[in-house]
Design an enzyme around this catalytic site. Structure first.
Site, PDB file in Angstrom:
ATOM      1  N   TYR A 159       0.488  -1.013  -0.224  1.00 60.78           N
ATOM      2  CA  TYR A 159      -0.371   0.530   0.112  1.00 60.78           C
ATOM      3  C   TYR A 159       1.016   1.361   0.636  1.00 60.78           C
ATOM      4  O   TYR A 159       0.285   2.767  -1.270  1.00 60.78           O
ATOM      5  CB  TYR A 159      -1.041   0.071   1.565  1.00 60.78           C
ATOM      6  CG  TYR A 159      -2.161   1.611   1.341  1.00 60.78           C
ATOM      7  CD1 TYR A 159      -2.964   1.040   0.401  1.00 60.78           C
ATOM      8  CD2 TYR A 159      -1.579   2.299   2.067  1.00 60.78           C
ATOM      9  CE1 TYR A 159      -3.922   2.185   0.638  1.00 60.78           C
ATOM     10  CE2 TYR A 159      -2.642   3.099   1.889  1.00 60.78           C
ATOM     11  CZ  TYR A 159      -3.470   3.324   1.209  1.00 60.78           C
ATOM     12  OH  TYR A 159      -4.014   4.817   1.630  1.00 60.78           O
ATOM     13  N   LYS A 163       1.343   4.654  -3.068  1.00 60.97           N
ATOM     14  CA  LYS A 163       0.848   5.816  -2.644  1.00 60.97           C
ATOM     15  C   LYS A 163       2.313   6.379  -2.951  1.00 60.97           C
ATOM     16  O   LYS A 163       2.202   7.821  -3.692  1.00 60.97           O
ATOM     17  CB  LYS A 163       0.853   6.025  -0.865  1.00 60.97           C
ATOM     18  CG  LYS A 163      -1.062   5.781  -1.017  1.00 60.97           C
ATOM     19  CD  LYS A 163      -2.322   5.835  -1.957  1.00 60.97           C
ATOM     20  CE  LYS A 163      -3.160   5.324  -2.216  1.00 60.97           C
ATOM     21  NZ  LYS A 163      -4.211   6.117  -2.644  1.00 60.97           N
TER      22      LYS A 163
HETATM   23  P1  NAP Z   1     -13.272   3.231   1.031  1.00 56.05           P
HETATM   24  O1  NAP Z   1     -13.998   3.307   1.828  1.00 56.05           O
HETATM   25  O2  NAP Z   1     -12.863   1.290   1.113  1.00 56.05           O
HETATM   26  O3  NAP Z   1     -13.624   3.582  -0.694  1.00 56.05           O
HETATM   27  C1  NAP Z   1     -13.001   3.342  -1.382  1.00 56.05           C
HETATM   28  C2  NAP Z   1     -13.217   3.370  -2.513  1.00 56.05           C
HETATM   29  O4  NAP Z   1     -12.670   3.071  -3.300  1.00 56.05           O
HETATM   30  C3  NAP Z   1     -15.004   3.037  -2.529  1.00 56.05           C
HETATM   31  O5  NAP Z   1     -15.900   3.687  -3.484  1.00 56.05           O
HETATM   32  C4  NAP Z   1     -15.077   1.975  -3.482  1.00 56.05           C
HETATM   33  O6  NAP Z   1     -15.852   0.826  -4.131  1.00 56.05           O
HETATM   34  C5  NAP Z   1     -13.804   1.976  -4.370  1.00 56.05           C
HETATM   35  N1  NAP Z   1     -12.960   1.401  -5.336  1.00 56.05           N
HETATM   36  C6  NAP Z   1     -12.179   0.644  -5.048  1.00 56.05           C
HETATM   37  N2  NAP Z   1     -11.632  -0.001  -5.991  1.00 56.05           N
HETATM   38  C7  NAP Z   1     -12.243   0.438  -6.716  1.00 56.05           C
HETATM   39  C8  NAP Z   1     -12.115   0.252  -8.487  1.00 56.05           C
HETATM   40  N3  NAP Z   1     -11.208  -1.000  -9.057  1.00 56.05           N
HETATM   41  N4  NAP Z   1     -12.663   1.077  -9.797  1.00 56.05           N
HETATM   42  C9  NAP Z   1     -13.817   2.267  -8.722  1.00 56.05           C
HETATM   43  N5  NAP Z   1     -13.771   2.300  -7.423  1.00 56.05           N
HETATM   44  C10 NAP Z   1     -12.926   1.640  -6.646  1.00 56.05           C
HETATM   45  O7  NAP Z   1     -11.878   3.877   1.767  1.00 56.05           O
HETATM   46  P2  NAP Z   1     -11.423   5.446   1.833  1.00 56.05           P
HETATM   47  O8  NAP Z   1     -11.397   5.633   3.290  1.00 56.05           O
HETATM   48  O9  NAP Z   1     -12.638   6.441   1.650  1.00 56.05           O
HETATM   49  O10 NAP Z   1     -10.337   5.685   0.689  1.00 56.05           O
HETATM   50  C11 NAP Z   1     -10.604   6.620  -0.653  1.00 56.05           C
HETATM   51  C12 NAP Z   1      -8.833   7.246  -0.169  1.00 56.05           C
HETATM   52  O11 NAP Z   1      -8.304   7.591   0.044  1.00 56.05           O
HETATM   53  C13 NAP Z   1      -7.841   5.762  -0.812  1.00 56.05           C
HETATM   54  O12 NAP Z   1      -7.242   6.190  -2.035  1.00 56.05           O
HETATM   55  C14 NAP Z   1      -7.099   6.003   0.200  1.00 56.05           C
HETATM   56  O13 NAP Z   1      -6.225   4.882  -0.874  1.00 56.05           O
HETATM   57  C15 NAP Z   1      -6.869   6.952   0.538  1.00 56.05           C
HETATM   58  N6  NAP Z   1      -6.515   6.836   1.855  1.00 56.05           N
HETATM   59  C16 NAP Z   1      -8.093   6.824   2.994  1.00 56.05           C
HETATM   60  C17 NAP Z   1      -7.516   6.836   3.946  1.00 56.05           C
HETATM   61  C18 NAP Z   1      -7.634   5.922   5.425  1.00 56.05           C
HETATM   62  O14 NAP Z   1      -7.932   6.657   6.754  1.00 56.05           O
HETATM   63  N7  NAP Z   1      -9.453   5.754   4.858  1.00 56.05           N
HETATM   64  C19 NAP Z   1      -5.955   7.137   4.718  1.00 56.05           C
HETATM   65  C20 NAP Z   1      -4.951   7.834   3.691  1.00 56.05           C
HETATM   66  C21 NAP Z   1      -5.710   7.602   2.378  1.00 56.05           C
HETATM   67  P3  NAP Z   1     -16.633  -0.727  -3.879  1.00 56.05           P
HETATM   68  O15 NAP Z   1     -17.379   0.035  -2.481  1.00 56.05           O
HETATM   69  O16 NAP Z   1     -17.269  -0.402  -4.795  1.00 56.05           O
HETATM   70  O17 NAP Z   1     -15.884  -1.436  -3.103  1.00 56.05           O
END
Ligand code: NAP
Length: 236
Positions: A159, A163
């Protein structure tokens, strides 16, 4: 004139909040989601348009670009938010193996390139295109190498490196587009409680969305090729 935004992975989590907050600013935020049922449900909740987009599927990305062109003619904001963790716990490189890297990179890295390249012709038609790549503090090599920092022990090779790659891709796009009105930046949302981490984060998805919204709505004086969080730049 309508300002349009596409947010990938907007059916839940941080992307959902980015779409909601952009729409509160009067922007037509298109809810991008790979699953039609989940995507339409989220778009319905938010009163926003939906487009099916699986960032790992070039045909679906091309179809989404075609639909946006037919519907709006151009695109002002692209938020590359869709991302997967790929099982953070087993992330040390010796335990992960190449396939684990391929699987996560398909979404977090290659997916961003596919979507960006497909949407760029539409973004070039905008007077002030903005691309926001949803990165992470876990992609910071500087923080990973800081003994005593909370990131020293979070040695999730798959992961984290996805990034880091995304950060360099952000810089490369920013440099390529330097002579245009398009700005390309990476956002660190911080550790937010979402499905990605089993809701262990101490920030809300809304708090995580704020920096992406700021970068999506930068004025002409704003940065490009930057890596930012709420308080300002984060060390690469
Ligand atoms: P999340 O709730 O798991 O949401 C991820 C989203 O990405 C979901 O809508 C998922 O769709 C979608 N997705 C995954 N694979 C996909 C694909 N192949 N095509 C289209 N959509 C896809 O996670 P989140 O925490 O909101 O993460 C959003 C972003 O923030 C990510 O890039 C993550 O790496 C980044 N981020 C998160 C955190 C944190 O603490 N949460 C910290 C740093 C960075 P489905 O519902 O269909 O699976």
């Amino acid at each position: 004139m309508t300002t349009t935004a596409l947010i990938t992975g907007a059916n839940k989590g941080i992307g959902h909040e980015v779409a909601r907050l952009l729409s509160e600013r009067g922007i037509t935020a298109i809810v991008g989601a790979r699953d039609e049922e989940r995507g339409r449900a989220a778009a319905g909740r938010l009163g926003l348009p939906y487009v099916r987009i699986d960032v790992t599927d070039e045909a679906s990305v091309a179809a989404a670009a075609k639909w946006i062109e037919a519907e709006y003619g151009s695109l002002d904001i692209l938020v590359n938010n869709a991302g997967i963790a790929g099982g953070l716990d087993g992330g040390v490189p010796s335990a992960a193996g190449a396939q684990a890297f391929r699987d996560v990179y398909e979404t977090n890295v290659f997916g961003v390139v596919t979507v960006t390249n497909a949407m760029l012709p539409l973004l070039r038609r905008s007077p002030a295109g903005r691309i926001v790549n949803m990165s992470s503090e876990l992609g910071s090599i500087s923080l990973a190498l800081t003994p005593g920092s909370p990131f020293w022990g979070l040695n999730f090779a798959v992961y984290n490196s996805s990034k880091t790659a995304l950060n360099m891709i952000t810089v490369c796009y920013a440099k390529e587009l330097m002579d245009t009105s398009i700005k390309v930046n990476a956002a660190n949302p911080g550790y937010c409680a979402t499905d990605l981490n089993g809701h262990t984060g101490f920030r809300t998805a809304e708090q995580g969305a704020a920096v992406a919204v700021r970068l999506a709505t930068l004025d002409a004086d704003g940065p490009t090729g930057a890596y930012l969080e709420d308080d300002g730049p984060i060390a690469w």
